[in-house]
Design a protein around this motif. Sequence first.
Motif, PDB file in Angstrom:
ATOM      1  N   ILE A 332     -23.487 -43.347 -70.443  1.00  0.00           N
ATOM      2  CA  ILE A 332     -24.546 -43.457 -69.429  1.00  0.00           C
ATOM      3  C   ILE A 332     -23.984 -43.157 -68.041  1.00  0.00           C
ATOM      4  O   ILE A 332     -24.587 -42.402 -67.257  1.00  0.00           O
ATOM      5  CB  ILE A 332     -25.198 -44.852 -69.474  1.00  0.00           C
ATOM      6  N   ALA A 333     -22.823 -43.716 -67.729  1.00  0.00           N
ATOM      7  CA  ALA A 333     -22.227 -43.504 -66.406  1.00  0.00           C
ATOM      8  C   ALA A 333     -21.863 -42.039 -66.195  1.00  0.00           C
ATOM      9  O   ALA A 333     -22.139 -41.460 -65.132  1.00  0.00           O
ATOM     10  CB  ALA A 333     -21.000 -44.391 -66.235  1.00  0.00           C
ATOM     11  N   GLU A 334     -21.223 -41.426 -67.188  1.00  0.00           N
ATOM     12  CA  GLU A 334     -20.821 -40.023 -67.064  1.00  0.00           C
ATOM     13  C   GLU A 334     -22.033 -39.114 -66.941  1.00  0.00           C
ATOM     14  O   GLU A 334     -22.058 -38.196 -66.116  1.00  0.00           O
ATOM     15  CB  GLU A 334     -19.983 -39.613 -68.283  1.00  0.00           C
ATOM     16  N   PHE A 335     -23.045 -39.375 -67.764  1.00  0.00           N
ATOM     17  CA  PHE A 335     -24.227 -38.515 -67.756  1.00  0.00           C
ATOM     18  C   PHE A 335     -24.929 -38.538 -66.408  1.00  0.00           C
ATOM     19  O   PHE A 335     -25.343 -37.493 -65.888  1.00  0.00           O
ATOM     20  CB  PHE A 335     -25.200 -38.944 -68.858  1.00  0.00           C
ATOM     21  N   ASN A 336     -25.062 -39.719 -65.815  1.00  0.00           N
ATOM     22  CA  ASN A 336     -25.815 -39.832 -64.566  1.00  0.00           C
ATOM     23  C   ASN A 336     -25.088 -39.242 -63.370  1.00  0.00           C
ATOM     24  O   ASN A 336     -25.669 -39.136 -62.290  1.00  0.00           O
ATOM     25  CB  ASN A 336     -26.191 -41.294 -64.324  1.00  0.00           C
ATOM     26  N   GLU A 337     -23.841 -38.838 -63.558  1.00  0.00           N
ATOM     27  CA  GLU A 337     -23.113 -38.141 -62.500  1.00  0.00           C
ATOM     28  C   GLU A 337     -23.260 -36.626 -62.606  1.00  0.00           C
ATOM     29  O   GLU A 337     -22.816 -35.907 -61.716  1.00  0.00           O
ATOM     30  CB  GLU A 337     -21.629 -38.517 -62.562  1.00  0.00           C
ATOM     31  N   CYS A 358     -29.961 -44.572 -63.995  1.00  0.00           N
ATOM     32  CA  CYS A 358     -29.288 -45.109 -65.183  1.00  0.00           C
ATOM     33  C   CYS A 358     -29.965 -44.563 -66.443  1.00  0.00           C
ATOM     34  O   CYS A 358     -30.295 -45.322 -67.363  1.00  0.00           O
ATOM     35  CB  CYS A 358     -29.263 -46.629 -65.178  1.00  0.00           C
ATOM     36  N   ILE A 359     -30.202 -43.267 -66.469  1.00  0.00           N
ATOM     37  CA  ILE A 359     -30.828 -42.623 -67.628  1.00  0.00           C
ATOM     38  C   ILE A 359     -29.874 -42.727 -68.814  1.00  0.00           C
ATOM     39  O   ILE A 359     -28.689 -42.410 -68.701  1.00  0.00           O
ATOM     40  CB  ILE A 359     -31.138 -41.153 -67.323  1.00  0.00           C
ATOM     41  N   ASN A 360     -30.395 -43.179 -69.938  1.00  0.00           N
ATOM     42  CA  ASN A 360     -29.597 -43.243 -71.154  1.00  0.00           C
ATOM     43  C   ASN A 360     -29.713 -41.901 -71.884  1.00  0.00           C
ATOM     44  O   ASN A 360     -30.782 -41.559 -72.382  1.00  0.00           O
ATOM     45  CB  ASN A 360     -30.084 -44.373 -72.060  1.00  0.00           C
ATOM     46  N   PRO A 361     -28.631 -41.102 -71.956  1.00  0.00           N
ATOM     47  CA  PRO A 361     -28.744 -39.779 -72.575  1.00  0.00           C
ATOM     48  C   PRO A 361     -29.137 -39.838 -74.040  1.00  0.00           C
ATOM     49  O   PRO A 361     -29.745 -38.897 -74.563  1.00  0.00           O
ATOM     50  CB  PRO A 361     -27.345 -39.183 -72.391  1.00  0.00           C
ATOM     51  N   ALA A 362     -28.826 -40.941 -74.726  1.00  0.00           N
ATOM     52  CA  ALA A 362     -29.190 -41.071 -76.133  1.00  0.00           C
ATOM     53  C   ALA A 362     -30.713 -41.074 -76.312  1.00  0.00           C
ATOM     54  O   ALA A 362     -31.228 -40.634 -77.345  1.00  0.00           O
ATOM     55  CB  ALA A 362     -28.588 -42.337 -76.725  1.00  0.00           C
ATOM     56  N   ASP A 363     -31.436 -41.572 -75.301  1.00  0.00           N
ATOM     57  CA  ASP A 363     -32.902 -41.593 -75.386  1.00  0.00           C
ATOM     58  C   ASP A 363     -33.501 -40.191 -75.318  1.00  0.00           C
ATOM     59  O   ASP A 363     -34.606 -39.955 -75.825  1.00  0.00           O
ATOM     60  CB  ASP A 363     -33.495 -42.436 -74.256  1.00  0.00           C
TER      61      ASP A 363
END
Length: 449
Positions: A332-337, A358-363
Amino acid sequence: MFNLVMMGRDEDWDVPIGEPHVASFPLSRYLEYTDVAIAERLKPVDAASLAQVGSLPAVFMSELRSTDAGTLYVTMRTGRVSDLRVDRNVIRYTFALDRHFGCLPVEDRDAFEGALHLGKWEFTRTHWAIKDGALEDSLLALGLTDRRHGAAAQPVTLEPAGEVPVAYPVADSVESFLAHVLGGTIDAEDVFYRGHADHRYALEPSLFRRHPDGGVPRYLRNEAVMVRELLTAHPDEFRSDTFMIDRLVRMQHYGLPTRLLDVTSNPLVALYFCCSESPLDAAGEAVDGQVVIITTKRADIKFFDSDTVSCIANLAMLEDDHKNKMRTDLSIAEFNETDEAKRLLHVIRAEKPYFKPCINPADLSGIVFIKGRNTHARIASQSGAFLLFGHDALLPETGHSNLEVRRITIRNKAAILATLHWMNIKSSTIYPGIEKTSGEIARRYENRG
């Protein structure tokens, strides 16, 4: 035939010739840009179909790249794949290279695409395709072999598909259909249905459909353009829509290809849609229909104001380049950057200004159920709901989707329609509006001589 495995990042293939190595590939991109007839023979994605893929030679190629001077090039290798298996949402495979051609300049893009049977935009898309024809012929067309080391290779083909036995229960009346439906009901689950006039139809939204010859996506690459054009051309139609999901539902209603798939909570409505058309096969025989039964836990059903729904629905506003670079395997942290996440956050905040980064990439890669809001008379009359397909969602036909699916083959459509009409399941109740009602009245009182 041969495998064409293309990656934006091809470091996994930087290995010595002849040494076996293990790598993985996203299952959601498997069989993209593959002739539909070939792809259908390789579904579901199981041990048997993957073994056939492992019998084909392989090209391992990077996406199209550019030097600082603007020269276009790709890196290309050939070899074999083996021991293919599905592990959650990826295909794991062993590969061994037999040739490494290094960096190849793409001076004539059309000729390069023609030699490898590439479709439009295929050069810039991570995917795994099965291409028709002999690999050596493609390499010869690219000037990468002169066949001095032996006779021309014979094309490798898939085994004949053969006659597939009917694997689903058959219903030829409303009574037998309801018996199958009621026999599979499970408590604590919600059940949705979708009717297909042709049992060969895939359970996928219109946005994901492909051209039969070559498997090129018909609409997906232009999703954001289509959405913005419709919003620009008819802004008043969408003025009352607070959320992007509401806009997508309205666009679906008016015929724009979207990432939504209509389903219904009423099995008789699905049966009506299944029987309302009677397509014929090449021999002029009636094609069986199919009702697809999809179950989900009630706790997993989303509503129009869900944050997960906002994240997936707003993918429709992202340009294709952003979606193509999106990596849902990050934390989540890496994706949102990432730039892609920041762009998605920007469009989400247009409807939810308070939304946190704080978008959850898995969603983003799932398929979610949405209960339809009764903003259209048709949604209410059809007991409508929707499946919302996320980024690179695994389709049910792969056999690895998150959807729980059962199917019923439907025959004797005319008699079923007559029974449904008697039960007041007909065009004028399915499609509310004076046009359908007046047409139905005219047919009822027509003097047929």
